[in-house]
Design a protein around this motif. Sequence first.
Motif, PDB file in Angstrom:
ATOM      1  N   VAL A 174      90.857  64.834  78.567  1.00 39.25           N
ATOM      2  CA  VAL A 174      91.144  66.164  79.123  1.00 39.25           C
ATOM      3  C   VAL A 174      89.934  66.678  79.903  1.00 39.25           C
ATOM      4  O   VAL A 174      90.060  67.286  80.967  1.00 39.25           O
ATOM      5  CB  VAL A 174      91.510  67.155  77.982  1.00 39.25           C
ATOM      6  N   ASN A 175      88.735  66.404  79.364  1.00 40.93           N
ATOM      7  CA  ASN A 175      87.511  66.904  80.002  1.00 40.93           C
ATOM      8  C   ASN A 175      86.931  65.927  81.024  1.00 40.93           C
ATOM      9  O   ASN A 175      85.861  66.173  81.582  1.00 40.93           O
ATOM     10  CB  ASN A 175      86.460  67.218  78.923  1.00 40.93           C
ATOM     11  N   ASN A 176      87.627  64.824  81.187  1.00 35.12           N
ATOM     12  CA  ASN A 176      87.241  63.858  82.215  1.00 35.12           C
ATOM     13  C   ASN A 176      85.810  63.329  82.033  1.00 35.12           C
ATOM     14  O   ASN A 176      85.040  63.273  82.984  1.00 35.12           O
ATOM     15  CB  ASN A 176      87.399  64.525  83.600  1.00 35.12           C
ATOM     16  N   VAL A 177      85.456  63.027  80.790  1.00 40.56           N
ATOM     17  CA  VAL A 177      84.137  62.424  80.537  1.00 40.56           C
ATOM     18  C   VAL A 177      84.316  61.056  79.884  1.00 40.56           C
ATOM     19  O   VAL A 177      85.308  60.803  79.194  1.00 40.56           O
ATOM     20  CB  VAL A 177      83.228  63.309  79.634  1.00 40.56           C
ATOM     21  N   ASN A 178      83.327  60.230  80.108  1.00 42.03           N
ATOM     22  CA  ASN A 178      83.376  58.871  79.597  1.00 42.03           C
ATOM     23  C   ASN A 178      82.453  58.749  78.381  1.00 42.03           C
ATOM     24  O   ASN A 178      81.245  58.970  78.498  1.00 42.03           O
ATOM     25  CB  ASN A 178      82.917  57.934  80.730  1.00 42.03           C
ATOM     26  N   ILE A 179      83.023  58.471  77.219  1.00 37.69           N
ATOM     27  CA  ILE A 179      82.247  58.354  75.978  1.00 37.69           C
ATOM     28  C   ILE A 179      82.671  57.064  75.300  1.00 37.69           C
ATOM     29  O   ILE A 179      83.859  56.717  75.291  1.00 37.69           O
ATOM     30  CB  ILE A 179      82.544  59.564  75.043  1.00 37.69           C
ATOM     31  N   GLN A 180      81.699  56.359  74.734  1.00 35.92           N
ATOM     32  CA  GLN A 180      82.064  55.168  73.939  1.00 35.92           C
ATOM     33  C   GLN A 180      82.347  55.624  72.509  1.00 35.92           C
ATOM     34  O   GLN A 180      81.432  56.101  71.816  1.00 35.92           O
ATOM     35  CB  GLN A 180      80.906  54.151  73.943  1.00 35.92           C
ATOM     36  N   PHE A 181      83.587  55.526  72.095  1.00 35.87           N
ATOM     37  CA  PHE A 181      83.949  55.924  70.734  1.00 35.87           C
ATOM     38  C   PHE A 181      84.037  54.690  69.839  1.00 35.87           C
ATOM     39  O   PHE A 181      84.562  53.653  70.260  1.00 35.87           O
ATOM     40  CB  PHE A 181      85.294  56.645  70.723  1.00 35.87           C
ATOM     41  N   VAL A 182      83.543  54.836  68.619  1.00 31.24           N
ATOM     42  CA  VAL A 182      83.604  53.734  67.654  1.00 31.24           C
ATOM     43  C   VAL A 182      84.149  54.296  66.339  1.00 31.24           C
ATOM     44  O   VAL A 182      83.606  55.272  65.802  1.00 31.24           O
ATOM     45  CB  VAL A 182      82.197  53.127  67.402  1.00 31.24           C
ATOM     46  N   CYS A 183      85.218  53.682  65.853  1.00 33.59           N
ATOM     47  CA  CYS A 183      85.762  54.101  64.562  1.00 33.59           C
ATOM     48  C   CYS A 183      85.161  53.202  63.482  1.00 33.59           C
ATOM     49  O   CYS A 183      85.560  52.038  63.340  1.00 33.59           O
ATOM     50  CB  CYS A 183      87.289  53.985  64.572  1.00 33.59           C
ATOM     51  N   GLU A 184      84.188  53.740  62.751  1.00 28.31           N
ATOM     52  CA  GLU A 184      83.486  52.920  61.758  1.00 28.31           C
ATOM     53  C   GLU A 184      82.688  53.821  60.829  1.00 28.31           C
ATOM     54  O   GLU A 184      82.228  54.896  61.227  1.00 28.31           O
ATOM     55  CB  GLU A 184      82.529  51.962  62.510  1.00 28.31           C
TER      56      GLU A 184
END
Length: 232
Positions: free
Chosen positions: A100-110
């Motif tokens: 929605v905010n048009n940002v690029n983030i590396q998400f990690v589920c851990e």
Amino acid sequence: MLVKNNEDLYELLDSLLREPTEFWNTFYKDKEKNVPFFCDRPDEHLVKYIERQIIKPRKVLEIGCGNGRNAIYLAQKGCTVTAVDLSQRAIDWAKEQADVNNVNIQFVCENIFNLNLELQEFDYIYDSGCFHHLSPHRRVSYIQFINKYLKNNGYFSISAFKENGKYGGSSLSDKQYYMDRTLYGGLGYSKEKLQILFSEFQEIEIRDMQHNNLNRDEFGLEDFIVCIFKKV
Ligand SMILES: C[S@@+](CC[C@H](N)C(=O)[O-])C[C@H]1O[C@@H](n2cnc3c(N)ncnc32)[C@H](O)[C@@H]1O
């Protein structure tokens, strides 16, 4: 379980207390419920650290990112952000918000204690409300984690319940949590406790969070303590 090393011992102690993944996934089931941090505003102290240039981070690791409200702010400020949470529901929500905010983030589920990233790559590690949900023995793992992933001269921040505050913040002895087999909703911290626990780092600031119920751009709650330390 045959305890052969420290990690086996920590896992044994973990097994005496609540398993966190299922708890947090259930917690994030209803995004409409009245939880103060189910919002889209960044923490007031994070905004001040950035605006006053107390820190000028480039690569940031957020631990326990929840719905991503602080990770998104940091990405909007030009940081390269990796954001970790053990709840898949939190990560899914954070990914939606990042889109929605048009940002690029590396998400990690851990779980942060199972994380396997490149060593010492971050300028800043940010924790808003994760540390106080960790059991006492995991403070040892937490400091190892900070040392593993934070560059020299990098900073880390924590916001935590104050002891016996409005939101809980248990002040029992560490031994009591294992005897009662509960963390009573989260551990409370004082300035003195944080200074003792993080004495190997340089203290930059420890203060109360500012209660910001009138500020629509920033998030702040009473009875939280916020701190920033430097790895020297
Ligand atoms: C109180 S919430 C705060 C969420 C978010 N930081 C915020 O302020 O909006 C704590 C978060 O930490 C996450 N968490 C707790 N223990 C964790 C662990 N060991 N590894 C990764 N995430 C964890 C939970 O899933 C939850 O999203």
